[in-house]
Design an enzyme around this catalytic site. Structure first.
Site, PDB file in Angstrom:
ATOM      1  N   GLN A  49       0.765  -1.277   0.110  1.00  8.31           N
ATOM      2  CA  GLN A  49       0.013   0.003   0.017  1.00  8.31           C
ATOM      3  C   GLN A  49       1.117   1.307   0.094  1.00  8.31           C
ATOM      4  O   GLN A  49       0.714   2.226  -0.709  1.00  8.31           O
ATOM      5  CB  GLN A  49      -0.679  -0.099   1.131  1.00  8.31           C
ATOM      6  CG  GLN A  49      -2.086  -0.975   1.221  1.00  8.31           C
ATOM      7  CD  GLN A  49      -2.891  -1.037   2.516  1.00  8.31           C
ATOM      8  OE1 GLN A  49      -2.683  -0.148   3.437  1.00  8.31           O
ATOM      9  NE2 GLN A  49      -3.869  -1.830   2.797  1.00  8.31           N
ATOM     10  N   GLY A  50       1.912   1.253   0.867  1.00  7.46           N
ATOM     11  CA  GLY A  50       2.663   2.722   1.246  1.00  7.46           C
ATOM     12  C   GLY A  50       3.414   3.044  -0.032  1.00  7.46           C
ATOM     13  O   GLY A  50       2.934   4.304  -0.344  1.00  7.46           O
ATOM     14  N   GLU A 116       8.107   8.075   6.140  1.00 14.56           N
ATOM     15  CA  GLU A 116       7.471   6.982   6.748  1.00 14.56           C
ATOM     16  C   GLU A 116       8.193   6.704   8.038  1.00 14.56           C
ATOM     17  O   GLU A 116       9.514   7.153   8.304  1.00 14.56           O
ATOM     18  CB  GLU A 116       7.387   5.604   5.939  1.00 14.56           C
ATOM     19  CG  GLU A 116       6.475   5.847   5.020  1.00 14.56           C
ATOM     20  CD  GLU A 116       6.029   4.525   4.154  1.00 14.56           C
ATOM     21  OE1 GLU A 116       7.082   3.514   4.102  1.00 14.56           O
ATOM     22  OE2 GLU A 116       4.914   4.047   3.955  1.00 14.56           O
ATOM     23  N   HIS A 244       3.242  -6.802  11.557  1.00 19.39           N
ATOM     24  CA  HIS A 244       2.446  -5.142  11.508  1.00 19.39           C
ATOM     25  C   HIS A 244       1.567  -5.117  12.784  1.00 19.39           C
ATOM     26  O   HIS A 244       0.778  -6.184  12.816  1.00 19.39           O
ATOM     27  CB  HIS A 244       1.639  -5.307  10.210  1.00 19.39           C
ATOM     28  CG  HIS A 244       1.647  -3.715   9.859  1.00 19.39           C
ATOM     29  ND1 HIS A 244       0.547  -3.154  10.238  1.00 19.39           N
ATOM     30  CD2 HIS A 244       2.082  -3.015   9.004  1.00 19.39           C
ATOM     31  CE1 HIS A 244       0.495  -1.757   9.797  1.00 19.39           C
ATOM     32  NE2 HIS A 244       1.441  -1.672   8.943  1.00 19.39           N
ATOM     33  N   ARG A 289       7.322  -0.171  15.223  1.00 21.31           N
ATOM     34  CA  ARG A 289       6.322  -1.183  14.941  1.00 21.31           C
ATOM     35  C   ARG A 289       6.503  -2.452  15.735  1.00 21.31           C
ATOM     36  O   ARG A 289       5.277  -2.941  16.213  1.00 21.31           O
ATOM     37  CB  ARG A 289       6.651  -1.702  13.546  1.00 21.31           C
ATOM     38  CG  ARG A 289       5.783  -1.178  12.428  1.00 21.31           C
ATOM     39  CD  ARG A 289       5.944  -1.656  11.287  1.00 21.31           C
ATOM     40  NE  ARG A 289       5.645  -1.175  10.221  1.00 21.31           N
ATOM     41  CZ  ARG A 289       5.650  -1.524   8.999  1.00 21.31           C
ATOM     42  NH1 ARG A 289       6.354  -2.516   8.348  1.00 21.31           N
ATOM     43  NH2 ARG A 289       5.139  -0.906   7.947  1.00 21.31           N
ATOM     44  N   HIS A 350       3.845 -10.127   8.827  1.00 22.87           N
ATOM     45  CA  HIS A 350       4.121  -9.336   7.750  1.00 22.87           C
ATOM     46  C   HIS A 350       5.169  -9.389   6.585  1.00 22.87           C
ATOM     47  O   HIS A 350       4.814  -9.604   5.556  1.00 22.87           O
ATOM     48  CB  HIS A 350       4.055  -7.737   8.257  1.00 22.87           C
ATOM     49  CG  HIS A 350       3.705  -6.951   7.129  1.00 22.87           C
ATOM     50  ND1 HIS A 350       2.763  -6.629   6.493  1.00 22.87           N
ATOM     51  CD2 HIS A 350       4.637  -5.532   6.822  1.00 22.87           C
ATOM     52  CE1 HIS A 350       2.860  -5.417   5.450  1.00 22.87           C
ATOM     53  NE2 HIS A 350       3.641  -4.905   5.687  1.00 22.87           N
ATOM     54  N   GLU A 374      11.375 -11.091  -1.414  1.00 20.02           N
ATOM     55  CA  GLU A 374      11.384 -11.603   0.114  1.00 20.02           C
ATOM     56  C   GLU A 374      11.780 -13.019   0.214  1.00 20.02           C
ATOM     57  O   GLU A 374      12.031 -13.245   1.638  1.00 20.02           O
ATOM     58  CB  GLU A 374       9.777 -11.534   0.382  1.00 20.02           C
ATOM     59  CG  GLU A 374       9.626 -11.360   1.515  1.00 20.02           C
ATOM     60  CD  GLU A 374       8.223 -10.922   2.228  1.00 20.02           C
ATOM     61  OE1 GLU A 374       7.580 -10.137   1.449  1.00 20.02           O
ATOM     62  OE2 GLU A 374       7.729 -11.186   3.280  1.00 20.02           O
ATOM     63  N   ARG A 385      13.268  -4.780   9.309  1.00 21.66           N
ATOM     64  CA  ARG A 385      13.140  -3.891   7.987  1.00 21.66           C
ATOM     65  C   ARG A 385      12.815  -2.519   7.917  1.00 21.66           C
ATOM     66  O   ARG A 385      11.670  -2.062   8.769  1.00 21.66           O
ATOM     67  CB  ARG A 385      12.103  -4.461   7.001  1.00 21.66           C
ATOM     68  CG  ARG A 385      11.886  -4.016   5.739  1.00 21.66           C
ATOM     69  CD  ARG A 385      10.688  -4.799   4.963  1.00 21.66           C
ATOM     70  NE  ARG A 385       9.747  -4.566   5.718  1.00 21.66           N
ATOM     71  CZ  ARG A 385       8.284  -4.093   5.138  1.00 21.66           C
ATOM     72  NH1 ARG A 385       8.580  -3.667   3.897  1.00 21.66           N
ATOM     73  NH2 ARG A 385       7.417  -3.976   5.796  1.00 21.66           N
TER      74      ARG A 385
HETATM   75  C1  LIG Z   1      -0.141  -5.860   3.033  1.00 17.56           C
HETATM   76  C2  LIG Z   1       1.245  -5.650   2.623  1.00 17.56           C
HETATM   77  C3  LIG Z   1       1.779  -4.393   2.214  1.00 17.56           C
HETATM   78  C4  LIG Z   1       3.011  -3.913   1.990  1.00 17.56           C
HETATM   79  N1  LIG Z   1       3.312  -2.667   1.797  1.00 17.56           N
HETATM   80  C5  LIG Z   1       4.869  -2.665   1.458  1.00 17.56           C
HETATM   81  C6  LIG Z   1       5.065  -1.140   1.004  1.00 17.56           C
HETATM   82  O1  LIG Z   1       4.381  -0.241   1.035  1.00 17.56           O
HETATM   83  N2  LIG Z   1       6.459  -0.991   0.856  1.00 17.56           N
HETATM   84  C7  LIG Z   1       7.521  -2.088   0.409  1.00 17.56           C
HETATM   85  O2  LIG Z   1       8.448  -1.661  -0.151  1.00 17.56           O
HETATM   86  N3  LIG Z   1       7.018  -3.448   0.638  1.00 17.56           N
HETATM   87  C8  LIG Z   1       5.619  -3.386   1.071  1.00 17.56           C
HETATM   88  N4  LIG Z   1       5.273  -4.835   1.443  1.00 17.56           N
HETATM   89  C9  LIG Z   1       6.352  -5.930   1.191  1.00 17.56           C
HETATM   90  C10 LIG Z   1       6.507  -6.163  -0.200  1.00 17.56           C
HETATM   91  O3  LIG Z   1       5.014  -6.141  -1.084  1.00 17.56           O
HETATM   92  C11 LIG Z   1       6.999  -7.519  -0.419  1.00 17.56           C
HETATM   93  O4  LIG Z   1       8.201  -7.746   0.216  1.00 17.56           O
HETATM   94  C12 LIG Z   1       7.217  -7.661  -2.087  1.00 17.56           C
HETATM   95  O5  LIG Z   1       6.268  -7.501  -2.705  1.00 17.56           O
HETATM   96  C13 LIG Z   1       7.723  -9.332  -2.210  1.00 17.56           C
HETATM   97  O6  LIG Z   1       7.891  -9.331  -3.641  1.00 17.56           O
HETATM   98  P1  LIG Z   1       8.495 -10.702  -4.074  1.00 17.56           P
HETATM   99  O7  LIG Z   1       8.633 -10.558  -5.700  1.00 17.56           O
HETATM  100  O8  LIG Z   1       9.672 -11.178  -3.423  1.00 17.56           O
HETATM  101  O9  LIG Z   1       7.349 -11.725  -4.013  1.00 17.56           O
HETATM  102  P2  LIG Z   1       5.853 -11.863  -4.200  1.00 17.56           P
HETATM  103  O10 LIG Z   1       5.245 -10.401  -4.587  1.00 17.56           O
HETATM  104  O11 LIG Z   1       5.074 -12.310  -2.933  1.00 17.56           O
HETATM  105  O12 LIG Z   1       5.631 -12.992  -5.495  1.00 17.56           O
HETATM  106  C14 LIG Z   1       5.648 -14.100  -5.268  1.00 17.56           C
HETATM  107  C15 LIG Z   1       5.575 -14.819  -6.260  1.00 17.56           C
HETATM  108  O13 LIG Z   1       5.916 -16.353  -6.263  1.00 17.56           O
HETATM  109  C16 LIG Z   1       4.909 -17.265  -6.537  1.00 17.56           C
HETATM  110  N5  LIG Z   1       5.121 -18.537  -5.808  1.00 17.56           N
HETATM  111  C17 LIG Z   1       5.135 -18.724  -4.505  1.00 17.56           C
HETATM  112  N6  LIG Z   1       5.447 -20.130  -4.200  1.00 17.56           N
HETATM  113  C18 LIG Z   1       5.477 -20.816  -5.543  1.00 17.56           C
HETATM  114  C19 LIG Z   1       5.731 -21.969  -6.153  1.00 17.56           C
HETATM  115  N7  LIG Z   1       5.932 -23.084  -5.233  1.00 17.56           N
HETATM  116  N8  LIG Z   1       5.593 -22.339  -7.366  1.00 17.56           N
HETATM  117  C20 LIG Z   1       5.320 -21.268  -8.040  1.00 17.56           C
HETATM  118  N9  LIG Z   1       4.950 -19.882  -7.799  1.00 17.56           N
HETATM  119  C21 LIG Z   1       5.310 -19.537  -6.273  1.00 17.56           C
HETATM  120  C22 LIG Z   1       3.495 -16.427  -6.102  1.00 17.56           C
HETATM  121  O14 LIG Z   1       2.259 -17.025  -6.652  1.00 17.56           O
HETATM  122  C23 LIG Z   1       3.834 -15.096  -6.377  1.00 17.56           C
HETATM  123  O15 LIG Z   1       3.552 -14.875  -7.946  1.00 17.56           O
HETATM  124  C24 LIG Z   1       4.149  -5.246   1.844  1.00 17.56           C
HETATM  125  C25 LIG Z   1       3.498  -6.411   2.183  1.00 17.56           C
HETATM  126  C26 LIG Z   1       2.203  -6.661   2.245  1.00 17.56           C
HETATM  127  C27 LIG Z   1       1.800  -8.128   2.517  1.00 17.56           C
END
Ligand SMILES: Cc1cc2nc3c(=O)[nH]c(=O)nc-3n(C[C@H](O)[C@H](O)[C@H](O)COP(=O)(O)OP(=O)(O)OC[C@H]3O[C@@H](n4cnc5c(N)ncnc54)[C@H](O)[C@@H]3O)c2cc1C
Length: 515
Positions: A49-50, A116, A244, A289, A350, A374, A385
């Site tokens: 969101q942020g 923030e 969170h 937090r 979170h 992540e 973080r």
């Molecule tokens: C509610 C919320 C608010 C947030 N707000 C912020 C913010 O304002 N600013 C900020 O910097 N961060 C924020 N974060 C954190 C940030 O969004 C995440 O850390 C980041 O988006 C992670 O991205 P990623 O690409 O690592 O994984 P994700 O975006 O989580 O993508 C993971 C992918 O892996 C796939 N996957 C998982 N397991 C498998 C498998 N076994 N086989 C195939 N596919 C699989 C999933 O389907 C998905 O497509 C927030 C998180 C949440 C939950």
């Protein structure tokens, strides 16, 4: 067993995986990117969101570095922080703004910027309260226009392909363990495919679903960490889970109620309608937090209540609706009018600060295997973080991993012969799956959550060791589907978190140990 070959296999369609794909696609290699969800919009990225850290008007990489190091409580890897602070803003400019044309909010021709919690400058750019969704959509649109990128939805990775897992061949080519792709279940036709790849990038996101309360979506079950762990890749800092303080407490699930609500004067009140945060910290509801999360948790235990409340009703109704449109309408759909009644809230798992250990280009301890986003532990976050740095970390490590994956020639064309691989025939019992998840979530929440102790962690270890062993047996016998694969990974990652927590000898950052 069917086989498929690709140059680069990316597991995960969040910002990290998409950035790696966009970068690697530039030299024409064949990229396959999979997500376990049917919906192309998945993972934590669209939930953000942020906003994302860019740069403030009087900002510098050094200022940002200081803030990150302070939040990380002395546990950050400085070289990684330097890379994030120096390359991050440039990559936001190059990739998000110039290439993807992401629609960030503007005032005139300048981006709007906010500060923030714990940031020393207003350096975060955003799109209202849907930044992640905006970035996700822009990146997807770009990826879908690239002819050498194949996106496969409804495909779940089961395990990484390594010598030890799938072949008896030992060869001089690899003195070190290596990864040759992944075993993947196509959930549409239930066929398991050995996806052989020169390079494999794990970008599978978070693990919030291992806890009773979480802001993460259903698919965040720690799959990448479990697969890496089983394949023998090193993982670090798994005990640092960020909670969170305020997620909506509702039977339909949790939903993040942004910190901004407290920033605008929202009060944390107990079941008797009294503010309680001043008893815990002099900054009250605006304390850091982790302190707010623990205080709410303790108050819930003290009052034997399932939730506490966040009250913004003293503000003007129209102002609330304009300032928090998404939160207002989401709560309204759940029957809660935040302009006239307090919001029931709980702290929620979170963000995972640790993960699969990687270097500056996302390489893991296994050859040909990268981890980003992540799922990875780059060393940037240390013990805690700093807000809005995780999307930036996805972008920076996604970029460097994508670049390295096409430049590194390390025996990339060698593939060992694969054994025939058979799955069990037993149907997965949904009631058993539900029961195992209930145990994992409650154990992690009560014994390895916000307030830990050696005794509670040992109790959690006993429960999860048995559970993981039983789940593994069920997995071996079962006809595979999303539920048993995710449960197996959830059980494995939960156990890894407990091991890491028991090994940690210091109460620090998000790892709070009362004894
Ligand atoms: C509610 C919320 C608010 C947030 N707000 C912020 C913010 O304002 N600013 C900020 O910097 N961060 C924020 N974060 C954190 C940030 O969004 C995440 O850390 C980041 O988006 C992670 O991205 P990623 O690409 O690592 O994984 P994700 O975006 O989580 O993508 C993971 C992918 O892996 C796939 N996957 C998982 N397991 C498998 C498998 N076994 N086989 C195939 N596919 C699989 C999933 O389907 C998905 O497509 C927030 C998180 C949440 C939950």
């Amino acid at each position: 067993m069917s086989q498929k070959k690709t140059d680069i296999l990316i597991i995960g369609l969040g910002l990290a995986g998409m950035t790696a794909a966009i970068t690697a696609a530039k030299n024409g290699k064949k990229i396959t990117i999979i997500t376990k969800t049917k919906n192309i919009i998945s993972g934590n990225t669209p939930k953000a969101q942020g906003g994302i850290v860019y740069k403030g008007l009087n900002d510098s990489p050094d200022k940002l570095k200081k803030d990150i190091l302070k939040a990380g409580a002395g546990h950050c890897w400085e070289e990684a922080v330097d890379q994030l602070c120096n390359s991050g803003p440039k990559l936001v400019q190059e990739i998000l703004i110039n290439t993807l044309k992401t629609d960030f909010d503007k005032q005139g021709t300048n981006f709007k910027r906010v500060s923030e919690g714990a940031h020393s400058d207003a350096r975060v750019i955003y799109n209202t309260d849907k930044t992640g969704k905006t970035i996700h959509e822009a990146a997807l649109k770009h990826l879908q226009s690239l002819s050498n990128v194949e996106i496969l939805t409804n495909h779940i990775a089961i395990d990484l392909l390594t010598f030890s897992h799938h072949s008896t061949i030992s060869t001089d080519i690899y003195k070190k363990p290596a990864c040759f792709g992944a075993m993947v279940l196509n959930k549409t036709n239930n066929i398991v495919v050995a996806m052989l790849s020169s390079k494999t990038i794990l970008a599978s996101g978070g693990l919030g679903q291992l806890f009773l309360h979480t802001t993460n979506p259903k698919e965040a079950t720690g799959d990448g960490i479990a697969m890496a762990w089983r394949a023998g890749a090193r993982c670090f800092n798994l005990h640092y889970i960020q909670f969170h303080p305020t997620a909506l407490y509702h039977p339909s699930g949790r939903f993040l109620i942004s910190e901004a609500l407290r920033g605008e004067g929202g009060k944390l009140i107990n079941t008797a309608g009294k503010e309680f945060m001043m008893e815990h910290h002099k900054q009250g509801a605006l304390a850091p937090r982790d302190i707010v999360s623990r205080s709410i948790h303790m108050q819930m235990l003290k009052e034997d209540s399932d939730c506490m409340f966040l009250d913004i009703t003293h503000k003007d109704k129209k102002w609330i609706k304009n300032r928090f449109p998404t939160i207002y309408s989401y709560c309204k759909t759940k029957g809660i009018d935040i302009t006239s009644e307090p919001i029931p809230i709980v702290p929620a798992a979170h963000y995972n600060c640790g993960g699969i250990g990687v270097n500056l280009v996302g390489k893991t301890s296994l050859k040909r295997l990268y981890a980003i986003g992540e799922a990875a532990c780059t060393g940037v976050h240390g013990a805690n973080r700093l807000a809005s740095t995780s999307l930036l970390e996805c972008l920076v490590w996604g970029y460097f991993a994508g670049k390295d994956a096409i430049e590194d020639k390390d025996d990339a064309n060698y593939f060992p012969p694969m054994h025939n691989w058979q799955q069990g025939k037993m149907s997965v019992d949904k009631a058993q799956i539900a029961q195992e998840w209930f145990t994992i979530k409650n154990t992690m929440w009560n014994l390895a959550g916000l307030i830990r102790s050696q005794g509670k962690l040992h109790a959690a270890m006993n429960i999860l060791r048995n559970l993981q062993s039983e789940v593994e047996q069920t997995y071996q016998k079962s006809k595979l589907d999303n539920d048993i694969i995710s449960l197996r990974n959830g059980a494995q990652t939960a156990l890894a978190i407990i091991s890491s927590s028991l090994e940690a000898r210091e109460s620090k950052g998000t790892h709070y140990v009362e004894d």
